[in-house]
Design an enzyme around this catalytic site. Sequence first.
Site, short mmCIF file in Angstrom:
data_model
loop_
_atom_site.label_atom_id
_atom_site.label_comp_id
_atom_site.label_asym_id
_atom_site.label_seq_id
_atom_site.Cartn_x
_atom_site.Cartn_y
_atom_site.Cartn_z
N HIS A 34 17.43 -39.10 32.84
CA HIS A 34 17.02 -38.08 31.87
C HIS A 34 17.47 -36.69 32.33
O HIS A 34 17.91 -35.87 31.52
CB HIS A 34 15.49 -38.04 31.73
CG HIS A 34 14.89 -39.27 31.12
ND1 HIS A 34 14.09 -40.13 31.85
CD2 HIS A 34 14.96 -39.77 29.88
CE1 HIS A 34 13.69 -41.11 31.04
NE2 HIS A 34 14.20 -40.92 29.85
N GLN A 61 8.25 -47.56 17.37
CA GLN A 61 9.46 -48.26 17.79
C GLN A 61 9.16 -49.39 18.76
O GLN A 61 10.08 -50.02 19.28
CB GLN A 61 10.48 -47.28 18.39
CG GLN A 61 10.13 -46.72 19.76
CD GLN A 61 11.15 -45.69 20.22
OE1 GLN A 61 11.20 -44.57 19.73
NE2 GLN A 61 12.01 -46.08 21.16
N SER A 185 15.91 -46.61 34.44
CA SER A 185 15.10 -46.83 33.24
C SER A 185 13.65 -46.52 33.59
O SER A 185 13.20 -46.79 34.71
CB SER A 185 15.21 -48.29 32.79
OG SER A 185 14.14 -48.61 31.90
#
Length: 281
Positions: A34, A61, A185
Amino acid sequence: MTVVTQTDELRAAVAGHGLPRVLVPTMGALHAGHLALVHRARELAGPAGTVVVSIFVNPIQFDRETDLAAYPRPLEADLTACREAGVDVVFAPDVAAMYDADRSVTVTESLLSRGLCGAARPGHFDGVCTVVLKLFLLSGCETAVFGDKDFQQLAVIRRMVRDLNVPVTLIGHPTVREADGLALSSRNVRLNAAQRADAPRLRQALVAARTAFHAGSRTPSELLETARAGIAASALARLDYLALVDAESLQTVARLERPALLATAVFYGEVRLIDHIRLDP
Ligand code: PAF
């Protein structure tokens, strides 16, 4: 750095900053991947422009309640990371600030989102498109930066921007990896020690297929089998999908004549990891 949680506060906060506005949409639990997006955003915005980071774990989502509940939310650490990275505005709304209880409009992309993660996660890309369009409108950004790791997400958002004439330029940023090859992640922190030690296997399996490709293998079934064998050798990993798709259309390829992506999703227990590798004939 200004931190806001309400939509009208975001509009007011960005109005007080310079142009261009560059948005990095995130779900928080910020890692070096990020931060690479944030640094790219800073370069694009320049010293006078505005870097906006949104931190919102978007419930619409998620296809599994357990995944939504387990998603890490270290807001204080995220704000510190944003401050250190020179972010101008952080938008960290709660669910009520983003969605009315009787909301009834959803953005659907109906072609690129069908296969791969879309097939495995019903409604996922509708949720992504809907929240991303809202974040574009709320932030008034001219540019937005996304990670290439989620290549299907980026392809679907590109299609939404094209088909709905959304005035935002999309920038994809290369995947950032751990030293052992595991793609960064926010879900990696949920792996136990044995799963974490095993997880670089995903990348290794894809690299093995690419090596076979560079050595002349052009048969999709052969390349898929090479990657599948690499993943199947693990007692901990459960394959969700493995596919060879056209890099543009994301449709399954029968012959390797154009750039393609070998993409996979794997479960370690409840934790689902994705990765892909590009094959350029
Ligand atoms: O990639 C993500 O983190 C999310 O899908 C996004 C783009 C922030 C939308 O919620």
